[in-house]
Design an enzyme around this catalytic site. Structure first.
Site, short mmCIF file in Angstrom:
data_model
loop_
_atom_site.label_atom_id
_atom_site.label_comp_id
_atom_site.label_asym_id
_atom_site.label_seq_id
_atom_site.Cartn_x
_atom_site.Cartn_y
_atom_site.Cartn_z
N SER A 1 10.15 -18.44 -0.63
CA SER A 1 9.13 -17.84 -1.50
C SER A 1 8.41 -18.82 -2.41
O SER A 1 7.47 -18.43 -3.11
CB SER A 1 9.76 -16.73 -2.35
OG SER A 1 10.00 -15.60 -1.56
N TYR B 1 9.16 -6.88 -7.26
CA TYR B 1 8.92 -8.01 -6.37
C TYR B 1 8.85 -7.53 -4.92
O TYR B 1 9.75 -6.85 -4.43
CB TYR B 1 10.05 -9.02 -6.53
CG TYR B 1 9.83 -10.34 -5.86
CD1 TYR B 1 9.20 -11.38 -6.54
CD2 TYR B 1 10.25 -10.57 -4.56
CE1 TYR B 1 9.00 -12.61 -5.93
CE2 TYR B 1 10.05 -11.78 -3.94
CZ TYR B 1 9.43 -12.80 -4.63
OH TYR B 1 9.23 -14.03 -4.00
N SER B 2 7.78 -7.90 -4.24
CA SER B 2 7.58 -7.46 -2.86
C SER B 2 6.86 -8.53 -2.06
O SER B 2 5.76 -8.95 -2.41
CB SER B 2 6.76 -6.17 -2.82
OG SER B 2 6.43 -5.82 -1.49
N ASN B 3 7.47 -8.95 -0.97
CA ASN B 3 6.84 -9.95 -0.11
C ASN B 3 5.56 -9.43 0.52
O ASN B 3 4.68 -10.22 0.88
CB ASN B 3 7.84 -10.36 0.98
CG ASN B 3 8.96 -11.22 0.43
OD1 ASN B 3 8.76 -12.33 -0.01
ND2 ASN B 3 10.17 -10.67 0.42
N GLY C 1 13.04 -20.02 -3.80
CA GLY C 1 12.74 -19.66 -2.42
C GLY C 1 14.02 -19.45 -1.65
O GLY C 1 14.89 -20.32 -1.64
#
Length: 347
Positions: free
Chosen positions: A77, A167-169, A300
């Site tokens: 991330s 939080y969302s990819n 990440g």
């Protein structure tokens, strides 16, 4: 995370290495060098490494076998900081506005199960306040999916409350699509010409669907000890595709926070956490250390790799550390390492 006993045969005390700048070799080893081996002994990592940068001086340390300073690794991330920087550059060039809706750039894409791109701004994607479901909760972060497919997975779920930090990819996959729609080029191409090339980040790349790592590289291990060095980066896409090195991450965050990539007003926007109620800016988040110092950066996590970069707000002091497994078993070790690096030492 279960211990990787077969990978921990080399005593940590023999594996620890510290290299100081030439003009400071008489200085005692910094506190980070005492914490780093704990990532192996208590954190269940096969190996760990860090590279600290202050102005022109760098310091490297490692613990455990099979890891080196020059290794390429997956940064997960941390990709989001690169994508957010590109979006803010495009905003400064008036090619988009952060108040634009997702619908304006990707018409008809975000619809279904209560999701509506007409109600979501690019700012909400950048700050993780859109409420969109994280598609990797369904894929486990191990199934390669195309960007549109990952969005469709997310849209089978009802959204969380808009305006709250979640939080969302999926947010950053959508931002990658917006960059492509606005520029006519992929987010990888835009990041390459806007960030990677100007900063000379020769070890940094967006591999697309390439499953191998560039040389040199070590091995990467899942939580169960299986080798996951070969990995299709489409498991994360614009939310976590990046491959890089310790030195390149230090250089990137120093340049970003030092004002080399964004004008001052855009950098202030990036560091503004009000939309996410203090939790997140845009591709960056703050951590206040016990000594009162606040550092900025990102972490990440992707199968076989965990990376963390943190820096002072002016970018003059940066630390990147990594382990060659998916997560650190003891969550207290990361804040301890950051405090050891950034908090003033007592005599």
């Amino acid at each position: 995370m279960p211990p990787l006993r077969t990978l921990l045969a080399v005593p940590v005390s023999l594996a620890l290495l510290w290299l100081a700048p030439a003009d400071s070799q008489a200085r005692s080893a910094p506190p980070t060098d005492a914490v780093l081996p704990l990532l192996v002994s208590r954190g269940a990592a096969p190996a760990a490494a860090l590279l600290a940068r202050e102005e022109t001086d760098t310091r490297y340390a490692q613990a455990g076998p099979g890891i080196s300073r020059a290794d390429h690794f997956r940064a997960g991330s941390i990709t989001k900081t690169f994508v957010a920087t590109v979006v803010l550059q495009l905003a400064d060039e008036h090619l988009l506005s952060l108040s634009d809706t997702v619908e304006q750039h990707l018409p008809g894409l975000v619809r279904g199960a209560g999701n509506d791109g007409r109600a979501l701004t690019l700012r909400s994607l950048l700050t993780h306040t859109s409420g969109l479901y994280d598609f990797t909760r369904d894929t486990g972060g191990i199934v390669p999916v195309a960007p549109l497919q990952s969005v469709r997975i997310a849209l089978t779920h009802s959204p969380a409350v808009r305006g709250r930090f979640a939080y969302s990819n999926t947010n950053y996959v959508l931002l990658g699509l917006v960059v492509e729609q606005v520029t006519g080029h992929s987010y990888a191409t835009e990041a390459g010409r806007r960030i990677i090339a100007p900063l000379g980040l020769t070890g940094t790349s967006f591999p697309g669907s390439r499953t191998s790592l560039p040389s040199p590289h070590g091995r990467a291990y899942a939580a169960d000890g299986s080798d996951v060095t070969e990995l299709d980066p489409r498991v994360a896409g614009a939310a976590g595709e990046l491959v890089t090195t310790l030195a390149d991450l230090d250089r990137f965050y120093a340049a970003l926070l030092g004002g080399e990539l964004l004008p001052s007003h855009r950098l202030r926007e990036m560091l503004d956490t009000r939309a996410a109620h203090g939790s997140y800016g845009m591709g960056l988040f703050p951590v206040k250390l016990p000594c009162g110092i606040t550092v900025w950066g990102h972490n990440g996590r992707i199968s076989g790799s965990y990376v963390r970069t943190a820096a002072t707000v002016d970018g003059r002091r940066v630390l990147t550390f990594r382990v060659n497994t998916t997560a650190i078993a003891d969550p207290d070790l990361e804040p301890a390492l950051l405090a050891a690096e950034f908090c003033p030492r007592t005599p």
